[in-house]
Design a protein around this motif. Structure first.
Motif, PDB file in Angstrom:
ATOM      1  N   MET A   1      30.178  42.014  46.089  1.00 54.07           N
ATOM      2  CA  MET A   1      31.195  41.805  45.055  1.00 54.07           C
ATOM      3  C   MET A   1      32.177  40.722  45.458  1.00 54.07           C
ATOM      4  O   MET A   1      32.605  39.931  44.616  1.00 54.07           O
ATOM      5  CB  MET A   1      31.930  43.113  44.748  1.00 54.07           C
ATOM      6  CG  MET A   1      31.139  44.085  43.909  1.00 54.07           C
ATOM      7  SD  MET A   1      30.503  43.401  42.347  1.00 54.07           S
ATOM      8  CE  MET A   1      32.026  42.926  41.521  1.00 54.07           C
ATOM      9  N   ARG A   2      32.515  40.615  46.745  1.00 55.30           N
ATOM     10  CA  ARG A   2      33.415  39.547  47.188  1.00 55.30           C
ATOM     11  C   ARG A   2      32.804  38.175  46.881  1.00 55.30           C
ATOM     12  O   ARG A   2      33.516  37.233  46.528  1.00 55.30           O
ATOM     13  CB  ARG A   2      33.747  39.692  48.670  1.00 55.30           C
ATOM     14  CG  ARG A   2      34.830  40.715  48.933  1.00 55.30           C
ATOM     15  CD  ARG A   2      35.478  40.603  50.286  1.00 55.30           C
ATOM     16  NE  ARG A   2      34.902  41.283  51.412  1.00 55.30           N
ATOM     17  CZ  ARG A   2      34.564  42.574  51.493  1.00 55.30           C
ATOM     18  NH1 ARG A   2      34.680  43.344  50.460  1.00 55.30           N
ATOM     19  NH2 ARG A   2      34.096  43.093  52.593  1.00 55.30           N
ATOM     20  N   ILE A   3      31.495  38.081  47.001  1.00 59.36           N
ATOM     21  CA  ILE A   3      30.814  36.826  46.674  1.00 59.36           C
ATOM     22  C   ILE A   3      30.932  36.556  45.174  1.00 59.36           C
ATOM     23  O   ILE A   3      31.252  35.440  44.757  1.00 59.36           O
ATOM     24  CB  ILE A   3      29.337  36.866  47.131  1.00 59.36           C
ATOM     25  CG1 ILE A   3      29.269  36.888  48.658  1.00 59.36           C
ATOM     26  CG2 ILE A   3      28.565  35.676  46.564  1.00 59.36           C
ATOM     27  CD1 ILE A   3      27.891  37.165  49.232  1.00 59.36           C
ATOM     28  N   PHE A   4      30.701  37.576  44.356  1.00 60.90           N
ATOM     29  CA  PHE A   4      30.821  37.383  42.909  1.00 60.90           C
ATOM     30  C   PHE A   4      32.254  37.034  42.511  1.00 60.90           C
ATOM     31  O   PHE A   4      32.468  36.191  41.633  1.00 60.90           O
ATOM     32  CB  PHE A   4      30.330  38.617  42.146  1.00 60.90           C
ATOM     33  CG  PHE A   4      28.838  38.676  42.034  1.00 60.90           C
ATOM     34  CD1 PHE A   4      28.160  37.867  41.133  1.00 60.90           C
ATOM     35  CD2 PHE A   4      28.103  39.523  42.839  1.00 60.90           C
ATOM     36  CE1 PHE A   4      26.784  37.906  41.019  1.00 60.90           C
ATOM     37  CE2 PHE A   4      26.719  39.569  42.746  1.00 60.90           C
ATOM     38  CZ  PHE A   4      26.063  38.754  41.831  1.00 60.90           C
ATOM     39  N   TRP A   5      33.239  37.671  43.132  1.00 67.42           N
ATOM     40  CA  TRP A   5      34.628  37.336  42.827  1.00 67.42           C
ATOM     41  C   TRP A   5      34.937  35.905  43.226  1.00 67.42           C
ATOM     42  O   TRP A   5      35.688  35.210  42.547  1.00 67.42           O
ATOM     43  CB  TRP A   5      35.579  38.316  43.493  1.00 67.42           C
ATOM     44  CG  TRP A   5      35.562  39.680  42.871  1.00 67.42           C
ATOM     45  CD1 TRP A   5      35.519  39.981  41.535  1.00 67.42           C
ATOM     46  CD2 TRP A   5      35.589  40.933  43.543  1.00 67.42           C
ATOM     47  NE1 TRP A   5      35.515  41.335  41.347  1.00 67.42           N
ATOM     48  CE2 TRP A   5      35.563  41.957  42.560  1.00 67.42           C
ATOM     49  CE3 TRP A   5      35.645  41.311  44.886  1.00 67.42           C
ATOM     50  CZ2 TRP A   5      35.588  43.311  42.870  1.00 67.42           C
ATOM     51  CZ3 TRP A   5      35.664  42.663  45.192  1.00 67.42           C
ATOM     52  CH2 TRP A   5      35.634  43.642  44.197  1.00 67.42           C
ATOM     53  N   LYS A   6      34.354  35.454  44.300  1.00 63.82           N
ATOM     54  CA  LYS A   6      34.569  34.080  44.765  1.00 63.82           C
ATOM     55  C   LYS A   6      33.903  33.079  43.821  1.00 63.82           C
ATOM     56  O   LYS A   6      34.497  32.071  43.446  1.00 63.82           O
ATOM     57  CB  LYS A   6      34.002  33.933  46.179  1.00 63.82           C
ATOM     58  CG  LYS A   6      34.028  32.534  46.733  1.00 63.82           C
ATOM     59  CD  LYS A   6      33.357  32.495  48.101  1.00 63.82           C
ATOM     60  CE  LYS A   6      33.030  31.091  48.523  1.00 63.82           C
ATOM     61  NZ  LYS A   6      32.211  31.057  49.734  1.00 63.82           N
ATOM     62  N   LEU A   7      32.661  33.374  43.410  1.00 63.00           N
ATOM     63  CA  LEU A   7      31.890  32.430  42.593  1.00 63.00           C
ATOM     64  C   LEU A   7      32.141  32.589  41.086  1.00 63.00           C
ATOM     65  O   LEU A   7      31.821  31.683  40.319  1.00 63.00           O
ATOM     66  CB  LEU A   7      30.400  32.593  42.874  1.00 63.00           C
ATOM     67  CG  LEU A   7      29.931  32.334  44.311  1.00 63.00           C
ATOM     68  CD1 LEU A   7      28.445  32.614  44.444  1.00 63.00           C
ATOM     69  CD2 LEU A   7      30.255  30.908  44.744  1.00 63.00           C
ATOM     70  N   ASN A   8      32.643  33.722  40.656  1.00 64.24           N
ATOM     71  CA  ASN A   8      32.873  34.072  39.251  1.00 64.24           C
ATOM     72  C   ASN A   8      31.596  34.395  38.483  1.00 64.24           C
ATOM     73  O   ASN A   8      31.595  35.267  37.639  1.00 64.24           O
ATOM     74  CB  ASN A   8      33.659  32.995  38.504  1.00 64.24           C
ATOM     75  CG  ASN A   8      35.064  32.862  39.013  1.00 64.24           C
ATOM     76  OD1 ASN A   8      35.739  33.857  39.230  1.00 64.24           O
ATOM     77  ND2 ASN A   8      35.503  31.637  39.230  1.00 64.24           N
ATOM     78  N   LYS A   9      30.535  33.686  38.738  1.00 64.63           N
ATOM     79  CA  LYS A   9      29.230  33.972  38.146  1.00 64.63           C
ATOM     80  C   LYS A   9      28.186  33.390  39.086  1.00 64.63           C
ATOM     81  O   LYS A   9      28.438  32.392  39.763  1.00 64.63           O
ATOM     82  CB  LYS A   9      29.103  33.397  36.743  1.00 64.63           C
ATOM     83  CG  LYS A   9      29.319  31.908  36.662  1.00 64.63           C
ATOM     84  CD  LYS A   9      29.304  31.419  35.237  1.00 64.63           C
ATOM     85  CE  LYS A   9      29.598  29.921  35.239  1.00 64.63           C
ATOM     86  NZ  LYS A   9      29.653  29.369  33.903  1.00 64.63           N
ATOM     87  N   ALA A  10      27.023  34.041  39.139  1.00 65.13           N
ATOM     88  CA  ALA A  10      26.028  33.582  40.113  1.00 65.13           C
ATOM     89  C   ALA A  10      24.646  34.115  39.769  1.00 65.13           C
ATOM     90  O   ALA A  10      24.496  35.193  39.192  1.00 65.13           O
ATOM     91  CB  ALA A  10      26.413  34.052  41.517  1.00 65.13           C
ATOM     92  N   LEU A  11      23.665  33.346  40.167  1.00 66.43           N
ATOM     93  CA  LEU A  11      22.279  33.781  40.149  1.00 66.43           C
ATOM     94  C   LEU A  11      22.014  34.498  41.469  1.00 66.43           C
ATOM     95  O   LEU A  11      22.777  34.339  42.430  1.00 66.43           O
ATOM     96  CB  LEU A  11      21.342  32.580  40.018  1.00 66.43           C
ATOM     97  CG  LEU A  11      21.609  31.623  38.854  1.00 66.43           C
ATOM     98  CD1 LEU A  11      20.683  30.412  38.947  1.00 66.43           C
ATOM     99  CD2 LEU A  11      21.446  32.333  37.525  1.00 66.43           C
ATOM    100  N   VAL A  12      20.926  35.236  41.541  1.00 62.08           N
ATOM    101  CA  VAL A  12      20.586  35.941  42.785  1.00 62.08           C
ATOM    102  C   VAL A  12      20.514  34.948  43.931  1.00 62.08           C
ATOM    103  O   VAL A  12      21.040  35.195  45.021  1.00 62.08           O
ATOM    104  CB  VAL A  12      19.265  36.732  42.632  1.00 62.08           C
ATOM    105  CG1 VAL A  12      18.857  37.351  43.965  1.00 62.08           C
ATOM    106  CG2 VAL A  12      19.401  37.816  41.567  1.00 62.08           C
ATOM    107  N   ARG A  13      19.897  33.801  43.703  1.00 61.24           N
ATOM    108  CA  ARG A  13      19.751  32.811  44.792  1.00 61.24           C
ATOM    109  C   ARG A  13      21.094  32.268  45.257  1.00 61.24           C
ATOM    110  O   ARG A  13      21.270  31.925  46.416  1.00 61.24           O
ATOM    111  CB  ARG A  13      18.793  31.697  44.395  1.00 61.24           C
ATOM    112  CG  ARG A  13      19.337  30.751  43.371  1.00 61.24           C
ATOM    113  CD  ARG A  13      18.465  29.488  43.218  1.00 61.24           C
ATOM    114  NE  ARG A  13      19.098  28.629  42.254  1.00 61.24           N
ATOM    115  CZ  ARG A  13      18.671  28.434  41.028  1.00 61.24           C
ATOM    116  NH1 ARG A  13      17.569  28.992  40.609  1.00 61.24           N
ATOM    117  NH2 ARG A  13      19.331  27.642  40.220  1.00 61.24           N
TER     118      ARG A  13
END
Length: 124
Positions: free
Chosen positions: A12-24
């Motif tokens: 989730m920290r990665i998603f919060w950092k990126l805002n939106k993301a693909l699995v890769r």
């Protein structure tokens, strides 16, 4: 919302950092050793099932995004911690911090200033 594991929180920290993301995109952000793509995809699906993520579909590609902000998660997690381990008492939290974490005199003075400032800002 269901509680997250430490690993799920790291995702989730990665998603919060990126805002939106693909699995890769998430895979690229993870440290070595990286999990297999399919394992990561399963973990992301679980986060979606738990209500922390949603997705948009572009053909056969899913772009995931958080449904809860990091601030909202922090608030909920802290409130649960406060209730579960400190009987809902802020005094118990502060006592724990002073005794177990060795807050310095300066730290305590800063806390007192913060408390005083918050008290002043709530008055008309």
């Amino acid at each position: 919302m269901e509680t997250l594991t430490k690993y799920e929180e790291s995702l989730m920290r990665i998603f919060w950092k990126l805002n939106k993301a693909l699995v890769r995109d998430v895979l690229n952000e993870l440290p070595e050793p990286k999990p297999p793509y399919t394992t990561l995809a399963s973990n992301i699906k679980l986060l979606e099932k738990k209500g922390y993520l949603d997705h948009r579909t572009y053909g056969n590609i899913h772009e995931y995004f958080p449904t809860i902000t990091q601030t909202e998660y922090r608030k909920t997690s802290f409130n649960e911690l406060l209730e579960d381990y400190f009987e809902g008492s802020v005094e118990n939290v502060l006592s724990f911090m002073v005794k177990e974490k060795g807050l310095s005199e300066k730290d305590m003075e800063e806390l007192q200033k913060l408390i005083d400032n918050m008290g002043n800002s709530s008055q008309p």
